[in-house]
Design a protein around this motif. Structure first.
Motif, PDB file in Angstrom:
ATOM      1  N   PRO A 183       8.585   9.186   1.824  1.00  0.00           N
ATOM      2  CA  PRO A 183       7.842   7.943   2.064  1.00  0.00           C
ATOM      3  C   PRO A 183       6.349   8.219   2.204  1.00  0.00           C
ATOM      4  CG  PRO A 183       9.820   8.026   3.412  1.00  0.00           C
ATOM      5  CD  PRO A 183       9.693   9.377   2.761  1.00  0.00           C
ATOM      6  N   MET A 184       5.537   7.351   1.580  1.00  0.00           N
ATOM      7  CA  MET A 184       4.094   7.576   1.558  1.00  0.00           C
ATOM      8  C   MET A 184       3.368   6.243   1.600  1.00  0.00           C
ATOM      9  SD  MET A 184       1.492   9.551   1.507  1.00  0.00           S
ATOM     10  CE  MET A 184       2.376  11.093   1.398  1.00  0.00           C
ATOM     11  N   VAL A 185       2.206   6.232   2.218  1.00  0.00           N
ATOM     12  CA  VAL A 185       1.332   5.054   2.243  1.00  0.00           C
ATOM     13  C   VAL A 185      -0.061   5.478   1.816  1.00  0.00           C
ATOM     14  CG1 VAL A 185       2.643   3.837   4.025  1.00  0.00           C
ATOM     15  CG2 VAL A 185       0.821   5.421   4.685  1.00  0.00           C
ATOM     16  N   ALA A 186      -0.873   4.508   1.464  1.00  0.00           N
ATOM     17  CA  ALA A 186      -2.194   4.810   0.916  1.00  0.00           C
ATOM     18  C   ALA A 186      -3.164   5.363   1.956  1.00  0.00           C
ATOM     19  CB  ALA A 186      -2.791   3.556   0.284  1.00  0.00           C
ATOM     20  N   GLY A 187      -3.042   4.891   3.194  1.00  0.00           N
ATOM     21  CA  GLY A 187      -4.032   5.280   4.192  1.00  0.00           C
ATOM     22  C   GLY A 187      -5.335   4.517   3.974  1.00  0.00           C
ATOM     23  N   GLN A 188      -6.331   4.857   4.741  1.00  0.00           N
ATOM     24  CA  GLN A 188      -7.605   4.141   4.681  1.00  0.00           C
ATOM     25  C   GLN A 188      -8.341   4.344   3.367  1.00  0.00           C
ATOM     26  OE1 GLN A 188      -8.938   1.980   6.943  1.00  0.00           O
ATOM     27  NE2 GLN A 188      -7.031   2.145   8.120  1.00  0.00           N
ATOM     28  N   PRO A 231       3.523  15.289 -10.629  1.00  0.00           N
ATOM     29  CA  PRO A 231       2.285  14.868 -11.288  1.00  0.00           C
ATOM     30  C   PRO A 231       1.056  15.295 -10.510  1.00  0.00           C
ATOM     31  CG  PRO A 231       3.338  13.008 -10.200  1.00  0.00           C
ATOM     32  CD  PRO A 231       4.291  14.162 -10.091  1.00  0.00           C
ATOM     33  N   GLY A 232      -0.050  15.459 -11.232  1.00  0.00           N
ATOM     34  CA  GLY A 232      -1.271  15.868 -10.575  1.00  0.00           C
ATOM     35  C   GLY A 232      -2.519  15.511 -11.359  1.00  0.00           C
ATOM     36  N   ASP A 233      -3.602  15.354 -10.643  1.00  0.00           N
ATOM     37  CA  ASP A 233      -4.924  15.080 -11.211  1.00  0.00           C
ATOM     38  C   ASP A 233      -5.948  15.381 -10.122  1.00  0.00           C
ATOM     39  OD1 ASP A 233      -6.410  13.450 -13.588  1.00  0.00           O
ATOM     40  OD2 ASP A 233      -7.316  12.933 -11.652  1.00  0.00           O
ATOM     41  N   PRO A 234      -7.161  15.831 -10.488  1.00  0.00           N
ATOM     42  CA  PRO A 234      -8.160  16.131  -9.454  1.00  0.00           C
ATOM     43  C   PRO A 234      -8.491  14.942  -8.556  1.00  0.00           C
ATOM     44  CG  PRO A 234      -8.816  17.069 -11.564  1.00  0.00           C
ATOM     45  CD  PRO A 234      -7.627  16.205 -11.837  1.00  0.00           C
ATOM     46  N   HIS A 235      -8.287  13.713  -9.069  1.00  0.00           N
ATOM     47  CA  HIS A 235      -8.630  12.515  -8.294  1.00  0.00           C
ATOM     48  C   HIS A 235      -7.392  11.676  -7.977  1.00  0.00           C
ATOM     49  CE1 HIS A 235     -12.816  13.461  -9.094  1.00  0.00           C
ATOM     50  NE2 HIS A 235     -12.534  13.547 -10.379  1.00  0.00           N
ATOM     51  N   TRP A 236      -6.248  12.347  -7.797  1.00  0.00           N
ATOM     52  CA  TRP A 236      -5.002  11.614  -7.572  1.00  0.00           C
ATOM     53  C   TRP A 236      -5.132  10.684  -6.366  1.00  0.00           C
ATOM     54  CZ3 TRP A 236      -1.070  11.482 -10.899  1.00  0.00           C
ATOM     55  CH2 TRP A 236       0.103  10.835 -10.482  1.00  0.00           C
ATOM     56  N   ALA A 237      -4.843   9.402  -6.570  1.00  0.00           N
ATOM     57  CA  ALA A 237      -4.959   8.417  -5.492  1.00  0.00           C
ATOM     58  C   ALA A 237      -4.256   7.142  -5.908  1.00  0.00           C
ATOM     59  CB  ALA A 237      -6.427   8.118  -5.184  1.00  0.00           C
ATOM     60  N   LEU A 238      -4.035   6.281  -4.952  1.00  0.00           N
ATOM     61  CA  LEU A 238      -3.463   4.972  -5.212  1.00  0.00           C
ATOM     62  C   LEU A 238      -4.582   4.022  -5.633  1.00  0.00           C
ATOM     63  CD1 LEU A 238      -0.516   3.985  -4.905  1.00  0.00           C
ATOM     64  CD2 LEU A 238      -1.179   3.007  -2.701  1.00  0.00           C
ATOM     65  N   ALA A 239      -4.273   3.064  -6.484  1.00  0.00           N
ATOM     66  CA  ALA A 239      -5.264   2.066  -6.883  1.00  0.00           C
ATOM     67  C   ALA A 239      -5.691   1.243  -5.658  1.00  0.00           C
ATOM     68  CB  ALA A 239      -4.692   1.165  -7.962  1.00  0.00           C
ATOM     69  N   PRO A 240      -6.919   0.731  -5.656  1.00  0.00           N
ATOM     70  CA  PRO A 240      -7.356  -0.106  -4.525  1.00  0.00           C
ATOM     71  C   PRO A 240      -6.455  -1.319  -4.350  1.00  0.00           C
ATOM     72  CG  PRO A 240      -9.211   0.481  -5.937  1.00  0.00           C
ATOM     73  CD  PRO A 240      -7.977   0.904  -6.668  1.00  0.00           C
ATOM     74  N   ALA A 241      -6.430  -1.842  -3.136  1.00  0.00           N
ATOM     75  CA  ALA A 241      -5.601  -3.007  -2.845  1.00  0.00           C
ATOM     76  C   ALA A 241      -5.972  -4.186  -3.734  1.00  0.00           C
ATOM     77  CB  ALA A 241      -5.739  -3.378  -1.373  1.00  0.00           C
ATOM     78  N   GLY A 283      -3.609  13.590   7.841  1.00  0.00           N
ATOM     79  CA  GLY A 283      -2.694  14.704   8.051  1.00  0.00           C
ATOM     80  C   GLY A 283      -1.739  14.950   6.907  1.00  0.00           C
ATOM     81  N   MET A 284      -1.624  13.979   5.997  1.00  0.00           N
ATOM     82  CA  MET A 284      -0.747  14.166   4.848  1.00  0.00           C
ATOM     83  C   MET A 284      -1.354  13.488   3.620  1.00  0.00           C
ATOM     84  SD  MET A 284       3.334  13.444   4.491  1.00  0.00           S
ATOM     85  CE  MET A 284       4.253  14.050   3.062  1.00  0.00           C
ATOM     86  N   PRO A 285      -2.485  13.986   3.142  1.00  0.00           N
ATOM     87  CA  PRO A 285      -3.115  13.377   1.975  1.00  0.00           C
ATOM     88  C   PRO A 285      -2.274  13.594   0.717  1.00  0.00           C
ATOM     89  CG  PRO A 285      -4.189  15.436   2.525  1.00  0.00           C
ATOM     90  CD  PRO A 285      -3.224  15.149   3.640  1.00  0.00           C
ATOM     91  N   CYS A 286      -2.538  12.801  -0.298  1.00  0.00           N
ATOM     92  CA  CYS A 286      -1.797  12.925  -1.562  1.00  0.00           C
ATOM     93  C   CYS A 286      -1.881  14.347  -2.113  1.00  0.00           C
ATOM     94  CB  CYS A 286      -2.358  11.946  -2.595  1.00  0.00           C
ATOM     95  SG  CYS A 286      -2.210  10.209  -2.132  1.00  0.00           S
ATOM     96  N   ARG A 318       0.834  -1.204   0.000  1.00  0.00           N
ATOM     97  CA  ARG A 318       0.000   0.000   0.000  1.00  0.00           C
ATOM     98  C   ARG A 318       0.867   1.252   0.000  1.00  0.00           C
ATOM     99  NH1 ARG A 318      -3.705   0.094  -2.348  1.00  0.00           N
ATOM    100  NH2 ARG A 318      -5.069   1.427  -1.121  1.00  0.00           N
ATOM    101  N   ALA A 319       2.022   1.154  -0.643  1.00  0.00           N
ATOM    102  CA  ALA A 319       2.929   2.294  -0.766  1.00  0.00           C
ATOM    103  C   ALA A 319       3.247   2.501  -2.243  1.00  0.00           C
ATOM    104  CB  ALA A 319       4.206   2.054   0.027  1.00  0.00           C
ATOM    105  N   PRO A 320       3.046   3.707  -2.762  1.00  0.00           N
ATOM    106  CA  PRO A 320       3.308   3.955  -4.180  1.00  0.00           C
ATOM    107  C   PRO A 320       4.803   3.935  -4.490  1.00  0.00           C
ATOM    108  CG  PRO A 320       2.826   6.009  -3.061  1.00  0.00           C
ATOM    109  CD  PRO A 320       2.588   4.912  -2.060  1.00  0.00           C
ATOM    110  N   THR A 321       5.128   3.764  -5.748  1.00  0.00           N
ATOM    111  CA  THR A 321       6.503   3.843  -6.216  1.00  0.00           C
ATOM    112  C   THR A 321       6.609   4.944  -7.269  1.00  0.00           C
ATOM    113  OG1 THR A 321       6.054   2.075  -7.819  1.00  0.00           O
ATOM    114  CG2 THR A 321       7.028   1.436  -5.712  1.00  0.00           C
ATOM    115  N   GLN A 322       7.832   5.214  -7.722  1.00  0.00           N
ATOM    116  CA  GLN A 322       8.072   6.311  -8.655  1.00  0.00           C
ATOM    117  C   GLN A 322       9.073   5.890  -9.725  1.00  0.00           C
ATOM    118  OE1 GLN A 322       9.601   9.154  -5.754  1.00  0.00           O
ATOM    119  NE2 GLN A 322       7.754  10.388  -5.917  1.00  0.00           N
ATOM    120  N   GLY A 323       9.064   6.636 -10.845  1.00  0.00           N
ATOM    121  CA  GLY A 323      10.081   6.484 -11.873  1.00  0.00           C
ATOM    122  C   GLY A 323       9.898   5.241 -12.721  1.00  0.00           C
TER     123      GLY A 323
END
Length: 238
Positions: free
Chosen positions: A116-121, A151-161, A128-131, A102-107
């Motif tokens: 470091p970042m995690v998806a959260g609930q 990168p950016g998008d109005p709905h930026w988020a990690l894919a579901p588990a 406290g630190m949303p995308c 549940r942690a995104p990658t880059q590059g």
């Protein structure tokens, strides 16, 4: 003329009044300033004459659906179509947001997200630190050498588990996509709608400076997914 005037070949009086001296000083300063400005203009013109930077290599393409018509067996054609779609599904632009954890990658090398970042609930980052603390509604150019844009998008988020793809073969991803128990309860029609028209998915073809776009276009990708479904949604063996 006195001796100094004769030696230097001057034709005007050497001794000038205060007003004339001031005028000459002003003229000298203006002349120096003009030469400086002119020199700067020449430098700018010389730099501009170097021409634009070399164009980036073209993005990888996708085959058209029509190019698969020569495969007469529908099941074999379906497998070939999904294999072509795999060029997008397994590209870094998709895999970075479909991590095994549940942690995104880059590059292009899928290195860990920095910071470091995690998806959260919710898949939008921890409390406290949303995308959206860093990722706005659109790509933002930076002045860095390593990271040329955020990168950016109005709905930026990690894919579901349920849609974790990293570390899986194309055959495993295909089976997962087809299985409502593992794809978030989606039908194949909903999978097609998501891949063909979702704005966040479309970011993969507009990823901002410093990133290679996904192959082809979102429209082409959607057509391939639709043709895959129409031919039985068959999966590769590996």
């Amino acid at each position: 003329m006195d001796r100094l005037q004769r030696n230097q070949g001057l034709t005007w009086p050497l001794r000038l009044g205060k007003r004339e001296n001031n005028a000459m000083r002003l003229a000298t300063v203006m002349l120096a300033a003009g030469l400086t400005l002119a020199g700067g203009a020449v430098i700018a013109m010389t730099q501009g004459a170097a021409g634009p930077a070399p164009a980036a290599p073209p993005a990888e393409g996708l085959k058209t659906v029509a190019s698969f018509q020569s495969i007469k067996d529908p099941a074999a054609r379906s497998v070939a179509l999904f294999t072509e779609a795999g060029k997008v599904i397994q590209s870094p632009r998709c895999l970075n947001c479909h991590p095994a954890t549940r942690a995104p990658t880059q590059g292009d090398d899928l290195h860990p997200h920095n910071p470091p970042m995690v998806a959260g609930q919710s898949g939008h980052g921890p409390t406290g630190m949303p995308c959206l603390s860093c990722h706005g509604p659109a790509n933002v150019k930076t002045f860095g050498e390593q990271v040329k844009s955020i990168p950016g998008d109005p709905h930026w988020a990690l894919a579901p588990a349920e849609m974790a793809w990293q570390g899986k073969s194309l055959a495993q991803i295909c089976a997962q996509l087809k299985d409502p128990a593992r794809n978030g309860g989606k039908t194949l029609a909903q999978i097609h709608e998501h891949m063909a028209r979702d704005h966040l998915v479309g970011w993969g073809w507009n990823p901002g400076e410093g990133r290679k776009p996904a192959p082809g276009t979102q429209g082409q990708f959607g057509e391939i997914i639709k043709a895959w479904i129409d031919t039985g949604a068959k999966c590769p063996k590996a």
